[in-house]
Scaffold this motif. Structure first.
Motif, PDB file in Angstrom:
ATOM      1  N   UNK A 289       0.839  -1.198   0.000  1.00  0.00           N
ATOM      2  CA  UNK A 289       0.000   0.000   0.000  1.00  0.00           C
ATOM      3  C   UNK A 289       0.870   1.243   0.000  1.00  0.00           C
ATOM      4  N   UNK A 290       0.557   2.177  -0.875  1.00  0.00           N
ATOM      5  CA  UNK A 290       1.278   3.446  -0.955  1.00  0.00           C
ATOM      6  C   UNK A 290       0.654   4.422   0.036  1.00  0.00           C
ATOM      7  N   UNK A 291       1.398   4.753   1.088  1.00  0.00           N
ATOM      8  CA  UNK A 291       0.838   5.607   2.136  1.00  0.00           C
ATOM      9  C   UNK A 291       0.450   6.988   1.629  1.00  0.00           C
ATOM     10  N   UNK A 292       1.283   7.573   0.797  1.00  0.00           N
ATOM     11  CA  UNK A 292       1.015   8.932   0.326  1.00  0.00           C
ATOM     12  C   UNK A 292      -0.196   8.980  -0.594  1.00  0.00           C
ATOM     13  N   UNK A 293      -0.328   7.982  -1.464  1.00  0.00           N
ATOM     14  CA  UNK A 293      -1.441   7.956  -2.418  1.00  0.00           C
ATOM     15  C   UNK A 293      -2.711   7.378  -1.818  1.00  0.00           C
ATOM     16  N   UNK A 294      -2.601   6.613  -0.745  1.00  0.00           N
ATOM     17  CA  UNK A 294      -3.773   5.976  -0.162  1.00  0.00           C
ATOM     18  C   UNK A 294      -4.364   4.908  -1.056  1.00  0.00           C
ATOM     19  N   UNK A 295      -3.501   4.195  -1.796  1.00  0.00           N
ATOM     20  CA  UNK A 295      -3.968   3.190  -2.756  1.00  0.00           C
ATOM     21  C   UNK A 295      -2.918   2.095  -2.879  1.00  0.00           C
ATOM     22  N   UNK A 296      -3.317   0.975  -3.475  1.00  0.00           N
ATOM     23  CA  UNK A 296      -2.364  -0.099  -3.728  1.00  0.00           C
ATOM     24  C   UNK A 296      -1.226   0.386  -4.621  1.00  0.00           C
ATOM     25  N   UNK A 297      -0.044  -0.127  -4.373  1.00  0.00           N
ATOM     26  CA  UNK A 297       1.144   0.271  -5.126  1.00  0.00           C
ATOM     27  C   UNK A 297       1.491  -0.814  -6.142  1.00  0.00           C
ATOM     28  N   UNK A 298       1.406  -0.496  -7.417  1.00  0.00           N
ATOM     29  CA  UNK A 298       1.799  -1.451  -8.461  1.00  0.00           C
ATOM     30  C   UNK A 298       3.275  -1.808  -8.323  1.00  0.00           C
ATOM     31  N   UNK A 299       4.087  -0.845  -7.917  1.00  0.00           N
ATOM     32  CA  UNK A 299       5.517  -1.085  -7.744  1.00  0.00           C
ATOM     33  C   UNK A 299       5.779  -2.143  -6.668  1.00  0.00           C
ATOM     34  N   UNK A 300       5.073  -2.048  -5.545  1.00  0.00           N
ATOM     35  CA  UNK A 300       5.275  -3.008  -4.462  1.00  0.00           C
ATOM     36  C   UNK A 300       4.700  -4.378  -4.823  1.00  0.00           C
ATOM     37  N   UNK A 301       3.591  -4.396  -5.543  1.00  0.00           N
ATOM     38  CA  UNK A 301       3.049  -5.678  -6.001  1.00  0.00           C
ATOM     39  C   UNK A 301       4.051  -6.394  -6.901  1.00  0.00           C
ATOM     40  N   UNK A 302       4.691  -5.648  -7.781  1.00  0.00           N
ATOM     41  CA  UNK A 302       5.700  -6.245  -8.657  1.00  0.00           C
ATOM     42  C   UNK A 302       6.899  -6.731  -7.856  1.00  0.00           C
ATOM     43  N   UNK A 303       7.358  -5.921  -6.906  1.00  0.00           N
ATOM     44  CA  UNK A 303       8.536  -6.275  -6.127  1.00  0.00           C
ATOM     45  C   UNK A 303       8.316  -7.558  -5.331  1.00  0.00           C
ATOM     46  N   UNK A 304       7.132  -7.697  -4.717  1.00  0.00           N
ATOM     47  CA  UNK A 304       6.854  -8.854  -3.872  1.00  0.00           C
ATOM     48  C   UNK A 304       6.212  -9.996  -4.639  1.00  0.00           C
ATOM     49  N   UNK A 305       5.916  -9.781  -5.918  1.00  0.00           N
ATOM     50  CA  UNK A 305       5.330 -10.809  -6.780  1.00  0.00           C
ATOM     51  C   UNK A 305       3.948 -11.220  -6.291  1.00  0.00           C
ATOM     52  N   UNK A 306       3.127 -10.212  -5.996  1.00  0.00           N
ATOM     53  CA  UNK A 306       1.731 -10.426  -5.594  1.00  0.00           C
ATOM     54  C   UNK A 306       0.844  -9.811  -6.665  1.00  0.00           C
ATOM     55  N   UNK A 307       0.114 -10.606  -7.447  1.00  0.00           N
ATOM     56  CA  UNK A 307      -0.724 -10.060  -8.524  1.00  0.00           C
ATOM     57  C   UNK A 307      -1.803  -9.125  -7.988  1.00  0.00           C
ATOM     58  N   UNK A 308      -2.025  -8.014  -8.680  1.00  0.00           N
ATOM     59  CA  UNK A 308      -3.044  -7.054  -8.255  1.00  0.00           C
ATOM     60  C   UNK A 308      -4.439  -7.651  -8.280  1.00  0.00           C
ATOM     61  N   UNK A 309      -4.638  -8.715  -9.071  1.00  0.00           N
ATOM     62  CA  UNK A 309      -5.959  -9.340  -9.161  1.00  0.00           C
ATOM     63  C   UNK A 309      -6.427  -9.922  -7.830  1.00  0.00           C
ATOM     64  N   UNK A 310      -5.503 -10.157  -6.910  1.00  0.00           N
ATOM     65  CA  UNK A 310      -5.859 -10.735  -5.614  1.00  0.00           C
ATOM     66  C   UNK A 310      -6.459  -9.717  -4.655  1.00  0.00           C
ATOM     67  N   UNK A 311      -6.228  -8.431  -4.874  1.00  0.00           N
ATOM     68  CA  UNK A 311      -6.401  -7.423  -3.838  1.00  0.00           C
ATOM     69  C   UNK A 311      -7.845  -6.984  -3.662  1.00  0.00           C
ATOM     70  N   UNK A 312      -8.134  -6.560  -2.442  1.00  0.00           N
ATOM     71  CA  UNK A 312      -9.471  -6.085  -2.074  1.00  0.00           C
ATOM     72  C   UNK A 312      -9.630  -4.599  -2.404  1.00  0.00           C
ATOM     73  N   UNK A 313     -10.874  -4.135  -2.435  1.00  0.00           N
ATOM     74  CA  UNK A 313     -11.154  -2.703  -2.542  1.00  0.00           C
ATOM     75  C   UNK A 313     -10.777  -2.038  -1.219  1.00  0.00           C
TER      76      UNK A 313
END
Length: 497
Positions: A189-213
């Motif tokens: 989660x990107x603290x400044x943006x208040x939203x999921x971070x595509x960069x962190x999902x890529x780094x940790x290898x967690x697909x964005x399709x898994x994530x909740x609203x």
């Protein structure tokens, strides 16, 4: 109308039923089973967590002599970083829940840190590269369950912390959400943006399709499914991580106000307001709470991974005590600690040390050492670990704690609370109702549904039960704490893998 304040914690689920005056009129509790399949691994059954919530709400209604139809709202607070992945179509968990204390991804975090990703993770997420958080846990499950990554890429798998899992289950799979506080504990989660971070999902290898609203901490999200939840439809109107719930219930609404929750671990949080704090080297930056239509409120946190669990270890692992309450009398039976120190690194060391390979350490033993010394050393360690964090808040972030609001089970221990005030050199304030994690979820649900008018009303309802003033001299305080730091050094980097 009643508000069901649900606290799904690590060792048990507690439910407090609150009336329109925010008075607790009924309680329920159910223990939660935990397994330890390998050293450093900690797991729970997701189905048991969900079933336990429903059963505990029913028990609280029975205690209050009320019916499910009397419920006007449900608020949920939860053990935060514990990770669940499940099939969207069936709701079947892929794997046991990987509990926040679990250390199985320590090597992954170390590789990422060695590759130089630590500063970027801290900047984006406010967190440190540690197996405590959810992101590496989710990736581990995907990598170790046959077909999981393929199903995830096709959108067939959901991931969440315990709040997401409970809301999914209680609504019959109609809502896949997580609030901003829980999202901020995932390392995704990107603290400044208040939203999921595509960069962190890529780094940790967690697909964005898994994530909740991602949603605010206080809002009507959905209704319970009568087939799952006691035959009634009730608005689920709050979701919040347990430590943030305690901060809210302790009425720490203004910057600089701080609390410590003494539970399985201990967690010191200080409200820093609507401005995101600067990156820290050893403290966590996190979302304190997010009210619907308002900017996020942030906090600095010192996460201490093992405190109450060390008392539990004394009881269940060693048989030194038969009840946690015995520790106060045992500690008080000694004039001092006689040089005996215990470092509670039973799940590694959290803030401000962040050493996943540290291990529990007992030093200073002699033939005169007895069970009272062990009990006292464990209680003292809880207070020393809290000072570790408070010292770092002052040195690293310039935030000086002048009063500590205490809650959680160990806040009932008068010896510990006095020693905490002594070793910190500041007042410790304990409220009448120490079940603040549950209360926080109930307050937030009541705000969303109009049961409570606002934060001023809730602040006025907080009552102090005891205040502990420091009575120890500065020289003694410095000597004890200096010896503690020597003991901590002996626990560092013990498990080299």
């Amino acid at each position: 109308m009643l508000v069901a304040a649900v606290d799904q914690g690590t060792t048990g689920t507690t439910v407090c039923l609150l009336d329109e005056e925010a008075t607790v009129v009924g309680r329920g509790y159910r223990a939660v089973g935990t397994s330890f399949p390998r050293p450093g691994w900690v797991e729970q059954d997701p189905a048991e967590l969900l079933r336990g919530v429903v059963d505990t709400v029913a028990a609280a209604l029975t205690d209050a002599g009320r019916a499910p139809s009397d419920l006007g709202a449900v608020g949920i607070t939860n053990q935060r970083e514990t990770t669940v992945l499940w099939e969207r179509r069936t709701g079947r968990p892929l794997h046991p829940a990987v509990v926040w204390q679990d250390r199985r991804t320590a090597d992954v975090c170390e590789r990422l840190a060695a590759a130089g990703h630590g500063p970027r993770v801290q900047e984006r997420t406010g967190l440190v590269l540690d197996p405590y958080f959810s992101g590496t846990k989710a990736a581990w499950v995907l990598d170790h369950v046959d077909g999981a990554r393929r199903a995830a890429a096709a959108g067939g798998i959901a991931f969440g912390t315990v709040d997401s899992w409970l809301v999914w289950g209680l609504t019959g799979g109609r809502a896949h959400i997580t609030d901003v506080t829980n999202a901020s504990r995932t390392m995704l989660f990107d603290l400044a943006d208040g939203a999921w971070s595509a960069e962190m999902c890529d780094l940790l290898d967690v697909p964005a399709e898994l994530l909740a609203e991602v949603v605010p901490s206080s809002r009507v999200y959905a209704e319970t499914d009568p087939e799952v939840f006691l035959g009634v439809r009730v608005p689920i109107a709050a979701v919040v991580g347990d430590q943030q719930a305690a901060l809210f219930a302790q009425a720490c609404f203004e910057p600089g106000q701080a609390k410590n929750t003494y539970g399985t671990g201990s967690f010191v949080l200080v409200n820093t307001g609507a401005t995101l704090p600067a990156p820290q080297s050893s403290l966590l930056r996190t979302v304190a709470f997010g009210l619907d239509g308002e900017p996020l409120t942030y906090a600095l946190e010192g996460a201490i991974l093992s405190t109450g669990s060390a008392v539990q270890w004394l009881r269940d692992g060693l048989g030194v005590i038969s009840d946690a309450e015995q520790t106060a009398a045992l500690a008080a039976s000694l004039d001092g600690n006689d040089g005996v120190y215990f470092v509670p690194a039973l799940a590694g060391l959290g803030a401000p040390h962040w050493d996943p390979r540290a291990r529990g350490t007992l030093v200073g033993l002699t033939r005169a050492t007895g069970r009272a010394h062990l009990a006292r050393a464990v209680l003292e360690s809880i207070a020393y670990r809290t000072r570790d964090v408070v010292e770092e808040m002052a040195a690293g972030a310039g935030v000086r704690v002048t009063q500590l609001r205490a809650d959680g089970g160990a806040a009932r221990n008068p010896w510990l609370m006095q020693f905490q005030a002594d070793i910190l050199g500041v007042e410790v304030d304990v409220p009448e109702n120490i079940e603040t994690t549950a209360l926080g979820s109930g307050y937030l649900a009541g705000l969303a549904t109009g049961v409570y008018a606002g934060r001023d009303e809730l602040d006025a309802r907080r009552r102090t039960a005891a205040r502990y003033q420091p009575a120890m001299g500065e020289d003694q305080r410095a000597e004890l704490y200096g010896q503690w730091l020597r003991a901590v050094e002996r626990s560092r980097d013990w498990d080299r893998g």
